[in-house]
Design an enzyme around this catalytic site. Sequence first.
Site, short mmCIF file in Angstrom:
data_model
loop_
_atom_site.label_atom_id
_atom_site.label_comp_id
_atom_site.label_asym_id
_atom_site.label_seq_id
_atom_site.Cartn_x
_atom_site.Cartn_y
_atom_site.Cartn_z
N ARG A 1 -8.29 -0.85 5.29
CA ARG A 1 -7.46 0.17 4.66
C ARG A 1 -6.11 -0.39 4.26
O ARG A 1 -5.44 0.15 3.39
CB ARG A 1 -7.26 1.35 5.64
CG ARG A 1 -8.52 2.17 5.88
CD ARG A 1 -8.16 3.44 6.59
NE ARG A 1 -6.96 3.98 6.02
CZ ARG A 1 -6.01 4.61 6.72
NH1 ARG A 1 -6.16 4.77 8.01
NH2 ARG A 1 -4.93 5.08 6.14
N ASP B 1 5.16 0.28 12.19
CA ASP B 1 3.94 -0.37 11.68
C ASP B 1 3.86 -1.84 12.09
O ASP B 1 2.85 -2.49 11.81
CB ASP B 1 3.86 -0.26 10.16
CG ASP B 1 3.66 1.16 9.72
OD1 ASP B 1 3.81 1.45 8.53
OD2 ASP B 1 3.37 2.01 10.58
N LYS C 1 0.85 -1.21 0.00
CA LYS C 1 0.00 0.00 0.00
C LYS C 1 0.88 1.26 0.00
O LYS C 1 0.68 2.18 -0.78
CB LYS C 1 -0.88 -0.01 1.24
CG LYS C 1 -1.51 1.32 1.59
CD LYS C 1 -2.41 1.25 2.80
CE LYS C 1 -1.67 1.37 4.12
NZ LYS C 1 -1.41 2.73 4.59
N ASN C 2 1.91 1.26 0.88
CA ASN C 2 2.70 2.49 1.06
C ASN C 2 3.72 2.71 -0.04
O ASN C 2 4.43 3.71 -0.03
CB ASN C 2 3.35 2.50 2.44
CG ASN C 2 2.30 2.66 3.54
OD1 ASN C 2 1.14 2.95 3.25
ND2 ASN C 2 2.70 2.45 4.78
N ARG D 1 0.66 13.99 13.73
CA ARG D 1 1.13 13.75 12.36
C ARG D 1 1.12 15.03 11.51
O ARG D 1 0.45 15.12 10.48
CB ARG D 1 0.34 12.64 11.71
CG ARG D 1 0.47 11.34 12.53
CD ARG D 1 -0.19 10.17 11.90
NE ARG D 1 0.58 9.72 10.74
CZ ARG D 1 0.14 8.75 9.93
NH1 ARG D 1 -1.04 8.21 10.16
NH2 ARG D 1 0.86 8.35 8.90
N CYS E 1 -4.59 11.83 13.69
CA CYS E 1 -5.30 10.55 13.62
C CYS E 1 -5.05 9.82 14.94
O CYS E 1 -4.38 10.34 15.84
CB CYS E 1 -4.82 9.74 12.42
SG CYS E 1 -3.25 8.99 12.65
C1 EPZ Z 1 4.39 6.80 6.62
O1 EPZ Z 1 3.61 7.79 7.23
C2 EPZ Z 1 3.48 5.59 6.45
N1 EPZ Z 1 2.35 5.94 5.60
C3 EPZ Z 1 2.99 5.14 7.83
O2 EPZ Z 1 2.22 3.96 7.64
C4 EPZ Z 1 4.19 4.79 8.69
O3 EPZ Z 1 3.75 4.44 9.99
C5 EPZ Z 1 5.13 6.01 8.78
O4 EPZ Z 1 5.51 6.43 7.44
C6 EPZ Z 1 6.40 5.71 9.56
O5 EPZ Z 1 7.08 4.66 8.97
C7 EPZ Z 1 2.55 6.01 4.26
O6 EPZ Z 1 3.63 5.79 3.76
C8 EPZ Z 1 1.33 6.36 3.44
P1 EPZ Z 1 6.41 10.05 8.80
P2 EPZ Z 1 4.16 9.31 7.34
O7 EPZ Z 1 6.25 11.36 8.14
O8 EPZ Z 1 5.01 9.62 6.18
C9 EPZ Z 1 6.74 13.28 12.26
C10 EPZ Z 1 0.43 2.55 7.95
O9 EPZ Z 1 0.17 1.90 8.96
N2 EPZ Z 1 6.58 14.30 11.21
O10 EPZ Z 1 7.55 9.18 8.44
O11 EPZ Z 1 2.99 10.18 7.63
C11 EPZ Z 1 5.50 12.42 12.44
O12 EPZ Z 1 4.57 13.05 13.29
C12 EPZ Z 1 0.85 3.99 8.06
O13 EPZ Z 1 0.43 2.09 6.78
C13 EPZ Z 1 6.61 15.64 11.55
O14 EPZ Z 1 6.77 15.99 12.71
O15 EPZ Z 1 5.07 9.22 8.62
C14 EPZ Z 1 6.07 11.16 13.03
O16 EPZ Z 1 6.24 11.34 14.42
C15 EPZ Z 1 0.60 4.50 9.45
N3 EPZ Z 1 6.47 16.58 10.58
C16 EPZ Z 1 7.44 11.04 12.36
O17 EPZ Z 1 7.73 12.35 11.84
C17 EPZ Z 1 6.31 16.23 9.26
O18 EPZ Z 1 6.21 17.13 8.40
C18 EPZ Z 1 7.50 10.05 11.19
O19 EPZ Z 1 6.38 10.30 10.38
C19 EPZ Z 1 6.28 14.86 8.92
C20 EPZ Z 1 6.43 13.91 9.91
#
Ligand code: EPZ
Length: 417
Positions: A396, A304, A22-23, A121, A116
Amino acid sequence: MDKLLIDGGHSLKGTVKISGAKNAALPILTATLLASGRSTIHNVPNRLADIKTMRKLLADLGAVVEGDESINVDCSNINNWKVPYELVKTMRGSVLVLGPLVARMKRARVSLPGGCAIGARPINLHLEGLKRLGVDIRLSQGYVEAEAKKLAGATYRFGISTVTGTENLMMAASLAEGNTALENAAKEPEVVALADFLNQMGARIVGAGSEVISIEGVKELCPAECRIIPDRIETGTYMVAASITKSEMTIADCNVAHLEQVATMLKEAGVKIGKAKDGIKVVGPKSLRNVDVGTAPYPGFPTDMQAQFMALMSLAQGTSIITENIFESRFMHVAELTRMGADIKIEGNTAIVKGVNRLSAAPVMATDLRASACLVLAALAAEGTTEISRVYHLDRGYERIENKLSQLGAHIRRVPA
Ligand code: EPZ
């Protein structure tokens, strides 16, 4: 809202085929916006709710989206750059259109995703990076208003490693004038898969999967064709299914190299993992050893897989310390596991999991995608019939999970609530 009824205590056997990731599919689908013409994406997990939402989103922007496992996306006539809150609130992955839209259309109006169940996030780093590329960003009424006369390459260092942040900026920088360096970039296999697809489209990206990704902007990109990589989190989830039910089963069409840390921790817990003809063979032990785990960006233990691993450790001998270092509230599954008899205490971002001899069935509620997978795994091992509500969370990210588990011998059925 459907429910799942799972009668626990049955061992699994046979082979399960892993679907496309998916990702990986979500960013690659948005990358098709970068070029006029028809791209073809194979091995898409087309039954997932998030993929259905992404297809609708692309169509709303003017793309022609056709096909099933192989999806044709024709982005010749993109005539819209607005993505409403209604769409973004059902799928955060919608923010992945930001980079492509500002690169192709030089503007975008995308709803802020909001928080969420697992955390706030924010997307501040996505926006900071786009500003560095020359995009004018304004926030108004919960929307990101992005506009750029042109995109200019720059060096940008992420304060936190962000998967979709890296993906958004890689897509935007592909059509910027000049060179971009993304430092402290996310290294996930899904980021590498996106870079491979962008390079197929004519982008010039090197270093994906490492600390620094270098992108030499080009004038235009062409449509391309690719095959989505196997879903490493679905793979890990079925590895835990075999482990928690003390079963021997084969997981086919997977790439275990994408989840080395998960395999390492499972082996430490006593799980046997070996090669099989078309994938891997997993053998769950009679008794599980406790293992401490801390989530981290790739190649660390994936956040995850944290909930699924916790379900397993709730039945291990001894106490395991599980620390969630990525999201601030990714322990929503703990209360539900506790209702099934698990012994788990939370201290800040750490869960102290004291193994128990058995879990027992209970009516439980899914709260987010991976928490729902954790409850399915616990139910497979629990005594009695567990009822899991709000399984739309599961839909999802897991294609036909009840079909795949039934074929392995699980007693699981979906009932309308
Ligand atoms: C991706 O989400 C995945 N989703 C998530 O999978 C996964 O849990 C996550 O990466 C971590 O591996 C997709 O790829 C569609 P991040 P993403 O930005 O990109 C902080 C699932 O179960 N952050 O890597 O949204 C954030 O809050 C989903 O399939 C900021 O602070 O995650 C988090 O604490 C859930 N500011 C950390 O970074 C930003 O601008 C990592 O988040 C962006 C992120």
